[in-house]
Design a protein around this motif. Sequence first.
Motif, PDB file in Angstrom:
ATOM      1  N   THR A  36       0.860  -1.185   0.000  1.00 21.43           N
ATOM      2  CA  THR A  36       0.000   0.000   0.000  1.00 21.43           C
ATOM      3  C   THR A  36       0.892   1.229   0.000  1.00 21.43           C
ATOM      4  O   THR A  36       2.022   1.196   0.501  1.00 21.43           O
ATOM      5  N   LYS A 129      -3.810   8.389 -13.855  1.00 21.53           N
ATOM      6  CA  LYS A 129      -3.970   7.051 -14.428  1.00 21.53           C
ATOM      7  C   LYS A 129      -3.354   5.985 -13.513  1.00 21.53           C
ATOM      8  O   LYS A 129      -3.934   4.926 -13.304  1.00 21.53           O
ATOM      9  N   GLY A 132      -4.521   7.638  -9.257  1.00 26.78           N
ATOM     10  CA  GLY A 132      -5.759   8.344  -8.957  1.00 26.78           C
ATOM     11  C   GLY A 132      -6.976   7.449  -9.044  1.00 26.78           C
ATOM     12  O   GLY A 132      -6.888   6.252  -9.319  1.00 26.78           O
ATOM     13  N   ARG A 133      -8.098   8.077  -8.800  1.00 22.80           N
ATOM     14  CA  ARG A 133      -9.364   7.358  -8.963  1.00 22.80           C
ATOM     15  C   ARG A 133     -10.356   8.288  -9.637  1.00 22.80           C
ATOM     16  O   ARG A 133     -10.368   9.498  -9.409  1.00 22.80           O
ATOM     17  N   GLN A 134     -11.171   7.689 -10.489  1.00 16.52           N
ATOM     18  CA  GLN A 134     -12.147   8.480 -11.221  1.00 16.52           C
ATOM     19  C   GLN A 134     -13.334   8.774 -10.321  1.00 16.52           C
ATOM     20  O   GLN A 134     -13.838   7.905  -9.618  1.00 16.52           O
ATOM     21  N   ILE A 135     -13.734  10.046 -10.353  1.00 19.22           N
ATOM     22  CA  ILE A 135     -14.939  10.469  -9.659  1.00 19.22           C
ATOM     23  C   ILE A 135     -15.804  11.195 -10.688  1.00 19.22           C
ATOM     24  O   ILE A 135     -15.409  11.343 -11.845  1.00 19.22           O
ATOM     25  N   TYR A 139     -10.627  13.126 -12.298  1.00 20.54           N
ATOM     26  CA  TYR A 139      -9.772  12.181 -11.593  1.00 20.54           C
ATOM     27  C   TYR A 139      -9.205  12.833 -10.350  1.00 20.54           C
ATOM     28  O   TYR A 139      -8.685  13.941 -10.409  1.00 20.54           O
ATOM     29  N   ASP A 142      -5.147  11.606  -4.883  1.00 18.28           N
ATOM     30  CA  ASP A 142      -5.376  11.830  -3.458  1.00 18.28           C
ATOM     31  C   ASP A 142      -4.223  11.396  -2.563  1.00 18.28           C
ATOM     32  O   ASP A 142      -4.417  10.789  -1.529  1.00 18.28           O
ATOM     33  N   GLN A 181      -4.570  17.408  -2.294  1.00 18.88           N
ATOM     34  CA  GLN A 181      -5.218  16.596  -3.305  1.00 18.88           C
ATOM     35  C   GLN A 181      -5.456  17.467  -4.528  1.00 18.88           C
ATOM     36  O   GLN A 181      -5.656  18.675  -4.422  1.00 18.88           O
TER      37      GLN A 181
END
Length: 194
Positions: A36, A129, A132-135, A139, A142, A181
């Motif tokens: 992690t 890519k 990150g994470r798509q919201i 993107y 964080d 972020q």
Amino acid sequence: MFTSSLSNLVAKGIYHRFKRRVTFPNNTNNVWKIETGVVRTLTWLEDGSIVTLGLWGQGDIVGQSLSKIEPYTIECLTEVEAINFSWHNGEQLTSNLLNQIYQLEELAIIRSHKRIEIALIKFLGWLAKKFGRQIETGYLIDFQLTHQDMAEILGATRVTITRALKNLEEQRIIERLPLRQILLREEEVWYYEI
């Protein structure tokens, strides 16, 4: 069951937890698998300038034994959990080396852009890519990456990165959120690249 196997790994000195900005112990024979968090591999020049070799996250394997660069350091950009081990699987080694080559190529192209805003937006897209994470609105990158971190990665100054981020924010390509972020607005990135 997982807790007992985790306890065994901790007891054997294989599983480690690191805080942000801590460097991994230098072990030239073993490698680290990132469970992690995010780390960067780096070296420095004779004048003290830091050179970022790569950014690595969950599932990536890093270590001095995979590089000819001296000095070689692994620094935590977030809190990190990692497993220290020696190679036993040649197929896994080949896959990891290919992953490292691909990342070095991508970062070399990003760093080659003459305009820092283009290099920065490409870098943010790459971060989105990979980490990150798509919201709904784009993107979300964080994890905390400082302006100095970005400057070292892109070969710029901290002041230049701060100014470029401000310009990208004014153009509504990014939104800076609390805890460093960054929200990268997907539709704005495609427009910017044209």
